[in-house]
Design a protein around this motif. Structure first.
Motif, PDB file in Angstrom:
ATOM      1  N   LEU A 120       0.845  -1.201   0.000  1.00 56.48           N
ATOM      2  CA  LEU A 120       0.000   0.000   0.000  1.00 56.48           C
ATOM      3  C   LEU A 120       0.878   1.248   0.000  1.00 56.48           C
ATOM      4  O   LEU A 120       1.668   1.467   0.919  1.00 56.48           O
ATOM      5  CB  LEU A 120      -0.922   0.000   1.227  1.00 56.48           C
ATOM      6  CG  LEU A 120      -1.886  -1.179   1.355  1.00 56.48           C
ATOM      7  CD1 LEU A 120      -2.640  -1.112   2.686  1.00 56.48           C
ATOM      8  CD2 LEU A 120      -2.875  -1.211   0.196  1.00 56.48           C
TER       9      LEU A 120
ATOM     10  N   ARG B 200      -0.499  10.263  -0.701  1.00 56.03           N
ATOM     11  CA  ARG B 200      -1.354  11.428  -0.463  1.00 56.03           C
ATOM     12  C   ARG B 200      -0.936  12.101   0.835  1.00 56.03           C
ATOM     13  O   ARG B 200      -0.168  11.532   1.611  1.00 56.03           O
ATOM     14  CB  ARG B 200      -2.835  11.046  -0.433  1.00 56.03           C
ATOM     15  CG  ARG B 200      -3.231  10.111   0.698  1.00 56.03           C
ATOM     16  CD  ARG B 200      -4.729   9.855   0.597  1.00 56.03           C
ATOM     17  NE  ARG B 200      -5.180   8.828   1.511  1.00 56.03           N
ATOM     18  CZ  ARG B 200      -5.671   9.071   2.720  1.00 56.03           C
ATOM     19  NH1 ARG B 200      -5.736  10.298   3.183  1.00 56.03           N
ATOM     20  NH2 ARG B 200      -6.090   8.081   3.487  1.00 56.03           N
TER      21      ARG B 200
ATOM     22  N   ILE C 296      -7.735   0.648   9.425  1.00 55.60           N
ATOM     23  CA  ILE C 296      -8.443   1.926   9.289  1.00 55.60           C
ATOM     24  C   ILE C 296      -8.953   2.389  10.657  1.00 55.60           C
ATOM     25  O   ILE C 296      -9.132   3.564  10.906  1.00 55.60           O
ATOM     26  CB  ILE C 296      -9.605   1.790   8.277  1.00 55.60           C
ATOM     27  CG1 ILE C 296      -9.992   3.152   7.700  1.00 55.60           C
ATOM     28  CG2 ILE C 296     -10.809   1.122   8.917  1.00 55.60           C
ATOM     29  CD1 ILE C 296     -10.965   3.068   6.543  1.00 55.60           C
TER      30      ILE C 296
ATOM     31  N   LYS D  17     -12.777   0.097   1.475  1.00 58.93           N
ATOM     32  CA  LYS D  17     -12.137   1.246   2.126  1.00 58.93           C
ATOM     33  C   LYS D  17     -11.160   0.745   3.187  1.00 58.93           C
ATOM     34  O   LYS D  17     -10.035   1.214   3.299  1.00 58.93           O
ATOM     35  CB  LYS D  17     -13.237   2.096   2.784  1.00 58.93           C
ATOM     36  CG  LYS D  17     -13.074   3.577   2.617  1.00 58.93           C
ATOM     37  CD  LYS D  17     -14.382   4.294   2.862  1.00 58.93           C
ATOM     38  CE  LYS D  17     -14.583   4.667   4.319  1.00 58.93           C
ATOM     39  NZ  LYS D  17     -15.853   5.404   4.542  1.00 58.93           N
ATOM     40  N   LYS D  18     -11.612  -0.242   3.960  1.00 63.34           N
ATOM     41  CA  LYS D  18     -10.763  -0.806   5.010  1.00 63.34           C
ATOM     42  C   LYS D  18      -9.572  -1.558   4.434  1.00 63.34           C
ATOM     43  O   LYS D  18      -8.476  -1.513   4.980  1.00 63.34           O
ATOM     44  CB  LYS D  18     -11.583  -1.787   5.866  1.00 63.34           C
ATOM     45  CG  LYS D  18     -12.587  -1.114   6.770  1.00 63.34           C
ATOM     46  CD  LYS D  18     -13.023  -2.051   7.877  1.00 63.34           C
ATOM     47  CE  LYS D  18     -13.572  -1.249   9.050  1.00 63.34           C
ATOM     48  NZ  LYS D  18     -13.760  -2.046  10.247  1.00 63.34           N
ATOM     49  N   ALA D  19      -9.814  -2.272   3.337  1.00 68.11           N
ATOM     50  CA  ALA D  19      -8.772  -3.142   2.776  1.00 68.11           C
ATOM     51  C   ALA D  19      -7.567  -2.347   2.295  1.00 68.11           C
ATOM     52  O   ALA D  19      -6.447  -2.841   2.348  1.00 68.11           O
ATOM     53  CB  ALA D  19      -9.352  -3.976   1.639  1.00 68.11           C
ATOM     54  N   PHE D  20      -7.815  -1.121   1.803  1.00 72.40           N
ATOM     55  CA  PHE D  20      -6.719  -0.397   1.161  1.00 72.40           C
ATOM     56  C   PHE D  20      -6.258   0.837   1.931  1.00 72.40           C
ATOM     57  O   PHE D  20      -5.364   1.540   1.503  1.00 72.40           O
ATOM     58  CB  PHE D  20      -7.085  -0.059  -0.282  1.00 72.40           C
ATOM     59  CG  PHE D  20      -7.330  -1.296  -1.082  1.00 72.40           C
ATOM     60  CD1 PHE D  20      -6.256  -2.052  -1.533  1.00 72.40           C
ATOM     61  CD2 PHE D  20      -8.615  -1.751  -1.328  1.00 72.40           C
ATOM     62  CE1 PHE D  20      -6.456  -3.229  -2.239  1.00 72.40           C
ATOM     63  CE2 PHE D  20      -8.835  -2.926  -2.027  1.00 72.40           C
ATOM     64  CZ  PHE D  20      -7.755  -3.668  -2.483  1.00 72.40           C
ATOM     65  N   TYR D  21      -6.870   1.093   3.080  1.00 74.48           N
ATOM     66  CA  TYR D  21      -6.451   2.213   3.906  1.00 74.48           C
ATOM     67  C   TYR D  21      -4.972   2.053   4.270  1.00 74.48           C
ATOM     68  O   TYR D  21      -4.545   0.948   4.593  1.00 74.48           O
ATOM     69  CB  TYR D  21      -7.302   2.274   5.178  1.00 74.48           C
ATOM     70  CG  TYR D  21      -6.823   3.327   6.150  1.00 74.48           C
ATOM     71  CD1 TYR D  21      -7.262   4.641   6.028  1.00 74.48           C
ATOM     72  CD2 TYR D  21      -5.909   3.001   7.152  1.00 74.48           C
ATOM     73  CE1 TYR D  21      -6.796   5.611   6.900  1.00 74.48           C
ATOM     74  CE2 TYR D  21      -5.438   3.974   8.014  1.00 74.48           C
ATOM     75  CZ  TYR D  21      -5.875   5.284   7.889  1.00 74.48           C
ATOM     76  OH  TYR D  21      -5.410   6.244   8.735  1.00 74.48           O
TER      77      TYR D  21
END
Lengths: 431, 301
Positions: A245, A249, A290, B48-52
């Motif tokens: 990842l 940004r 997250i 959203k969670k997978a790639f945060y």
């Protein structure tokens, strides 16, 4: 009503926070009562809905059956309903106040061995059904063999149709010792026996009043309480990297997180780790989700790991704790189940998939094949045909980071893909 | 963390995240099929969670029947803005105008079956090799046999008897040019799990899921929302009822239930006590016993 709702919500909250997921597999054919058993579990746990029941009641009538044929509920495809057989793995779900269950319902005939293997691959528990009138038959041995081969941690042997043998303790004991005889030849650790009548419900959800001689728990209670916390390897920390990842940004310009799911063991912030196959070492800087940073990540959690040092890590690599490494090897011995209609081609190349790693591989040698009805090892026949289970030696172009399947399901399993068809042709357990 | 196991919702979440990351690693141009219904909202939330902390690397694709709940479109546009992802719309109206499909006739005419052509056209036109869907195995009996990674041939068709075996968590997404995959990250979730998770995560969903006074028409045992697209029979009348929808599809065929559930808590309690499946009010599934299997074979969601 309001009070009831509040009670429900409290109970519900607790259940969501604590309940585990248990996956079990059932193998069997139509006539040994498998569908009736599943039907009863689903119905008694209120998981069959009225419109579904209505649909199969209508079909049962159309076909001229007496009463409701629960087999119709478990057969999903039109061909299965027409032929009255289960062809493929079907997944069913039910929840009790104690656990959530996933059933992998698989056909029992020998020509569907591959489907049984598929259903068994993720199961915590295997349910093996025996018709009390017939005792241990070839099919029973096959199912026990597959459960052992796929290293399903727990086996529950349900001796069904006890109502047809007058609920006889003698018949039950005879079958138990027959089964123990086979089990002694297999690597199975936890076996339990339950005398049931799926049709009448004895010892399925409720304790049987017809078999007071049986001191154990009914089937559902066993499924709800069986200890599965130790089914996952908690010792060997393994983290196969799925993807990197790089957010690019604001606030994360230099972020480089390794996304993956902990295959086994525990990783903690600050752990000394090694990246394989390169052998570079570093420390875990953060474990991210997250919802915030974590101090530790346990088996089967999906997280993103960052390291203290800027080293080269990409998909297919494995992050492990430096003091506990898997074997790195290009030559592996595997128990292979052939899944495809086309047999193996001698010295053909296949893609091998192991965790998130992919390499090219060749089957160098077929050491022996198993007769899965007698457990005999057959040598000399080196062509692998659909449903064959054999021990083979595989050579890969680059090293894989492997554990034995018995030690670690997640890092001990492989599949072979035929590059000319892209189909998954074989599944293997590393010896 | 004191206990060394995951609870079942964490387990399901982690599995779905793993699947979504595999999609990203194995495909060139994946999209999320976004209908505005709770399952596709859930899949988007999990992505959203997978790639945060990176943003979702997929476009969202909406197959627009033209017969929408207006709120669904509003909801879709808000999500696109919030996530900063691309929106691809496949329009059934355009497929009709171009003569690719013909509108069904009669009282029970719907655009449901027409979506398949629009979907496959959009997949081809945008060179999509993987469409991620919110399908769940508990929804319907043909879906119970669906894989996480489900292969579609170059006609977009599903061959249920010849599916790739799927073992452990090793997913094989290899495909030839022109073929594509459908991937279902929430295969193992039930309707109850979805609601429990939406509640736990406090995920925003369209207010159509909550009970509210709505104008509806009784048709084939279900409350169909009154809209400009509905052609009323002489004996049918529009009434006002407190209704919520368990699924959101084409507005002309999605039946609602009479309900007082106007909070997530009440919905979860209601779903736990439900005696009918959520698709029981979808007239598209009632056409025959293999209605879903037949549509899926042709390339339906």
């Amino acid at each position: 009503m309001v009070k009831l709702e509040r009670f429900f919500l409290q109970f519900h909250k607790k259940m969501i926070d604590n309940n585990q997921l248990l996956r079990f597999t059932t193998a069997g054919s139509v006539d040994d009562g498998k569908s009736t058993l599943i039907g009863r579990l689903l119905y008694d746990s209120k998981s069959i809905f009225e419109d579904q029941l209505q649909a199969i009641t209508n079909t049962s009538k159309k076909k001229g059956h007496d009463g409701v044929d629960l087999a119709l509920f478990t057969d999903g495809l039109r061909d299965e309903r027409e032929q009255g057989i289960t062809i493929d793995v079907a997944y069913r779900y039910f929840t009790t106040p104690k656990r959530k269950f996933i059933i992998a319902d698989t056909p029992g005939h020998i020509q569907y061995t591959r489907n049984m293997v598929t259903g068994a691959s993720t199961a915590n528990v295997a349910i093996i059904l025996i018709d009390a009138r017939h005792g241990v038959i070839e099919q029973t041995k096959r199912h026990a063999f597959i459960a052992s081969l796929l290293h399903i941690p727990h086996i529950i042997v349900c001796i069904n149709k006890m109502d047809l043998v007058d609920f006889s303790e003698e018949v039950y004991n005879k079958i138990v010792s027959e089964f123990e005889e086979i089990a002694s030849k297999l690597l199975v650790t936890d076996i339990r026996f339950i005398p049931i009548s799926a049709l009448l419900g004895d010892n399925v959800v409720n304790k049987s009043e017809n078999m007071s001689w049986y001191q154990g728990a009914p089937m559902l209670h066993t499924l709800e309480t069986i200890h599965i916390g130790s089914d996952i390897n908690k010792v060997d920390a393994r983290f196969p990297v799925q993807t990197v990842l790089r957010p690019q940004r604001d606030g994360f310009i230099d972020y480089r997180g390794y996304a993956g799911r902990v295959a086994s063991g525990i990783f903690r912030k600050g752990d000394d780790v090694t990246v394989l196959p390169s052998g570079f070492t570093s420390k875990i800087k953060t474990i991210d989700t997250i919802d915030g940073e974590l101090d530790e990540a346990i088996a089967s959690m999906s997280v993103s790991i960052t390291l203290e040092d800027d080293i080269d890590v990409s998909r297919g690599d494995m992050i492990v704790r430096s003091n506990n490494k898997p074997e790195t090897s290009q030559d592996i011995e595997v128990m292979l189940c052939w899944l495809n209609n086309s047999p193996s081609k001698p010295r053909a190349k296949y893609s091998i998939r192991h965790t998130t790693n992919e390499q090219t591989a060749m089957i160098k040698e077929v050491i022996y094949k198993y007769d899965i009805n007698t457990f005999e090892r057959l040598t000399g026949d080196t062509e692998l045909k659909m449903n064959d289970i054999s021990k083979v030696r595989i050579r890969t172009t680059k090293p894989l980071m492997v554990d034995s399947y018995r030690e670690n399901r997640a890092t001990g399993s492989i599949i072979l893909v035929d590059d000319t068809t892209n189909e998954t042709v074989a599944a293997g357990m590393i010896v | 963390m004191s206990k060394y196991y995951l609870n079942y919702l964490d387990e399901l979440e982690s599995e779905a995240i793993f699947v979504l990351r595999e999609v990203w690693a194995q495909f060139e141009n994946p999209v999320i099929l976004f209908s505005g219904g709770k399952d596709s909202i859930l899949v988007t939330h999990l992505a959203k969670k997978a790639f945060y902390p990176a943003k979702i690397p997929f476009a969202l694709m909406h197959v627009d029947t033209g017969h929408n709940f207006p709120e669904t479109i509003q909801f879709r546009d808000n999500i696109i803005k919030e996530l900063g992802v691309q929106l691809i719309v496949g329009s059934v109206q355009e497929s009709i105008d171009e003569g690719r499909v013909a509108e069904e006739k009669g009282k029970n005419a719907t655009r449901n079956a027409l979506q398949t052509t629009t979907l496959l056209d959009a997949i081809e036109a945008n060179k999509i090799d993987c469409a991620i869907g919110g399908g769940r195995r508990d929804e319907e009996k043909a879906r119970a046999k669906e894989r996480f990674f489900s292969h579609r041939d170059d006609f977009g068709q599903w061959d249920p008897k010849n599916q790739r075996p799927e073992l452990w968590n090793i997913f094989n997404g290899k495909h030839f040019q022109g073929e594509h995959f459908r991937v279902f990250p929430i295969s193992n979730w039930t309707e109850m799990d979805v609601w429990n998770y939406i509640k736990r995560e406090n995920i925003a969903i369209p207010s159509l899921y909550f009970a509210h006074e709505r104008e509806v028409v009784r048709r084939d045992g279900a409350w169909i929302p009154y809209s400009e697209f509905l052609i009323l029979e002489d004996h049918e009348e529009v009434v006002t009822k407190k209704i919520r929808f368990r699924t959101l599809g084409d507005i002309t065929i999605t039946g609602g239930d009479e309900s007082d559930a106007d909070t997530l808590e009440k919905i979860a309690a209601e779903v736990a006590g439900m005696r009918n499946t959520e698709r029981g009010n979808r007239s598209d599934d009632k056409r025959s016993e293999s209605a879903m299997e037949d549509r899926k074979r042709l390339g339906y969601f």
